[in-house]
Design a protein around this motif. Structure first.
Motif, short mmCIF file in Angstrom:
data_model
loop_
_atom_site.label_atom_id
_atom_site.label_comp_id
_atom_site.label_asym_id
_atom_site.label_seq_id
_atom_site.Cartn_x
_atom_site.Cartn_y
_atom_site.Cartn_z
N UNK A 81 17.66 9.81 -4.03
CA UNK A 81 16.88 8.62 -3.72
C UNK A 81 17.15 8.20 -2.29
N UNK A 82 16.12 8.15 -1.47
CA UNK A 82 16.27 7.72 -0.08
C UNK A 82 16.57 6.23 -0.03
N UNK A 83 17.49 5.83 0.85
CA UNK A 83 17.80 4.43 1.12
C UNK A 83 18.36 3.70 -0.09
N UNK A 104 11.37 -2.47 -1.07
CA UNK A 104 11.62 -1.51 -2.14
C UNK A 104 10.51 -0.48 -2.27
N UNK A 105 9.29 -0.88 -1.92
CA UNK A 105 8.14 0.02 -2.07
C UNK A 105 8.33 1.30 -1.26
N UNK A 106 9.08 1.21 -0.17
CA UNK A 106 9.25 2.36 0.72
C UNK A 106 10.23 3.39 0.16
N UNK A 132 -0.32 -0.17 -4.89
CA UNK A 132 -1.07 -0.95 -3.92
C UNK A 132 -1.17 -2.41 -4.33
N UNK A 133 -1.40 -2.67 -5.61
CA UNK A 133 -1.64 -4.04 -6.07
C UNK A 133 -0.37 -4.88 -6.13
N UNK A 134 0.72 -4.29 -6.60
CA UNK A 134 1.96 -5.04 -6.78
C UNK A 134 3.11 -4.51 -5.92
N UNK A 135 2.83 -3.50 -5.11
CA UNK A 135 3.88 -2.88 -4.29
C UNK A 135 5.07 -2.50 -5.17
N UNK A 136 4.78 -1.89 -6.30
CA UNK A 136 5.80 -1.57 -7.29
C UNK A 136 6.72 -0.47 -6.79
N UNK A 137 7.99 -0.61 -7.11
CA UNK A 137 9.02 0.36 -6.71
C UNK A 137 9.24 1.35 -7.85
N UNK A 138 9.36 2.65 -7.52
CA UNK A 138 9.60 3.64 -8.56
C UNK A 138 10.82 4.51 -8.27
#
Length: 512
Positions: A501-503, A38-40, A14-20
């Motif tokens: 991994x999607x997308x 990337x978050x999505x 939420x804070x940094x929209x980090x991608x995993x």
């Protein structure tokens, strides 16, 4: 940023929209990160992930004169056993009395899951106060009490009136985030809320004359907080302190091996100096907002180029650029001469790196400067700080846009697939994945070690010498790879490593 007024910090998603979750090339990632989508990205299958409770314990368990209360079933925090001896050794290296680790587990049972664990938490905190009389009691909230709704903050607020130790709640429930690095925010949140500021300290207020106060302010004007969350060894600390003192600066190291009272006047500094944005952005940005203290957080001083950038950023703040350039020139001239033989030795060798986004990018640049070709990188997560550093890496390292970049913590099956296709000469990894790569027969160089040095100019030479020794004698791992196998079917190695991994950008043509 203003989260300190809340009892619980936000997660990194939420804070940094980090991608995993991501699979592609460095060039793809640089472009996709700028699109903000990337978050999505997500996985349709996930093998495992890190726990922020364990990372929180690793970050702050070394605090002196403190007791940890882990509010959880008995298994949580069990990894502290491996740190007990290490902690004593490193306390001695800092010329401190060796106490080791002290922790109490509330040992929640199946009955407590139904009836609640608040009574056990209360008993544990009072026991910590009664038996150890510490300056601080660090209370770690795990998944179970968070799920059953124990009123952790209410209990600790009430207990603070009964004990003399400062109680520091740390909300680090593992299930709340897929980004393990949220743990750094959770620990810093608790420390800032409960230990920082004159009103939080146990020492009496100091009364100074005008002359003494002027002298005190002069010291503060040249004082930096050097932030270490356990990500650099004592030898690394000594190297960075050496460089900062060569610029006539005073150094205070926080939070590893610090005392709770050290935080009381932590805001009495001219500059906060981070070695990794992944670790420290929560701390330094809140300190800037609350106390007006600026910070340096551009890169980690690994390798010649990034150590130079780190020193120049600090020197620019203090207006001592000329002094810094003299130091840089002297250090790099000596170092370049020392590492010249290794460049011939490593020419044509290839490497693959996995770990935190900031550390792998800077270490990759170090290895590139030693003669390696970097085939790929694998970060635990990726956010705006990684984007900045990736762009600098692409600019500094020719043709690096074609190298693979995989994002994901704990997805060993993806790593195994990748390695089977790109077959590097050297695997550089963090604890938890090195064993898997070793079983595939690859020579392993640890990305970090508590007894080794990696940072600054000295770290460059030490990395070169250790890598040289590893590559000259890889027989053990080769034999291991010939006689063991990972638990994946042959059909998996035939697929695209980023199938789940999607997308993700397909890189089959690149690594096929």
């Amino acid at each position: 940023m203003d989260y300190i007024k809340h009892k619980v910090p936000p997660v990194r998603e939420d804070r940094l929209m980090a991608c995993q979750a991501y699979g592609g090339t460095c060039g793809d990632l640089s472009k996709d990160s700028k699109k903000g989508c990337l978050y999505a990205s997500k996985r349709t299958f996930s093998q495992t992930q890190g726990c922020q409770l364990n990372l929180s314990l690793g970050m702050i368990s070394s605090m002196r004169d403190a007791v940890m209360v882990i509010h959880s079933p008995i298994g949580c925090g069990g990894n502290l056993i491996q740190n007990a001896g290490i902690n004593k050794v490193f306390q001695k290296l800092r010329q401190e009395s060796a106490v080791g680790l002290r922790w109490i587990n509330t040992n929640l049972s199946e009955v407590d899951v139904i009836s609640g664990g608040e009574a056990k938490l209360r008993q544990a905190v009072l026991k910590a106060e009664r038996e150890f009389r510490p300056s601080a009691i660090l209370v770690f909230n795990s998944c179970v009490p968070a799920l059953i709704g124990d009123d952790i903050d209410g209990i600790l607020d009430d207990l603070q009136k009964q004990v003399s130790a400062k109680i520091v709640p740390i909300h680090c429930e593992g299930f709340k985030t897929k980004i393990q690095a949220t743990a750094y925010d959770s620990v810093y949140h608790g420390l800032i809320r409960n230990l920082v500021g004159e009103d939080k300290g146990s020492k009496p207020e100091v009364v100074r004359t005008l002359e003494e106060e002027a002298e005190h302010q002069a010291v503060i004007s040249k004082t930096v907080n050097l932030l270490n969350v356990g990500s650099m060894s004592r030898i690394d600390e000594e190297e960075l302190v050496r460089l900062l003192k060569a610029l006539d600066l005073n150094v205070r190291i926080l939070p590893s091996y610090s005392h709770p009272d050290d935080f009381t006047y932590a805001h009495e500094a001219a500059l906060n100096v981070s070695i990794c944005a992944t670790h420290d952005d929560y701390f330094v940005e809140h300190f800037q907002q609350m106390y007006g203290i600026p910070y340096v957080m551009r890169t980690i001083p690994i390798g010649i180029a990034n150590t130079n950038k780190w020193l120049r950023d600090i020197a620019s703040f203090f207006g001592i650029e000329e002094q810094a350039e003299k130091l840089i020139a002297a250090e790099t001239a000596e170092l370049n001469k020392a590492i010249e033989p290794f460049k011939a030795e490593f020419k044509g060798k290839t490497a693959f790196l996995t770990g935190g986004e900031v550390r792998i990018l800077t270490t990759a640049e170090l290895l590139h400067n030693l003669g390696f070709e970097i085939l790929g990188l694998r970060g635990y997560h990726f956010d705006k700080y990684g984007e900045i550093l990736l762009d600098e890496y692409l600019e500094d390292v020719p043709n690096s846009e074609k190298a693979i970049f995989n994002i994901g913590s704990g997805q060993v099956f993806e790593q195994a697939n990748l390695l089977s296709k790109i077959t590097p000469d050297l695997f550089v990894g963090h604890i938890g994945v090195n064993g898997s790569a070793a079983k595939q027969g690859y020579p392993i160089f640890p990305l970090f070690g508590q007894s080794d040095d990696y940072l600054g100019y000295k770290g460059v030479f030490e990395v070169a010498t250790r890598v040289s020794r590893i590559l000259k004698n890889p027989a053990f791992n080769k034999n291991l790879g010939s006689n063991t196998r990972l638990p994946y079917r042959d059909s998996w190695y035939e697929q695209d490593p980023f199938t789940y991994i999607d997308d993700s950008a397909s890189v089959a043509a690149r690594i096929g």
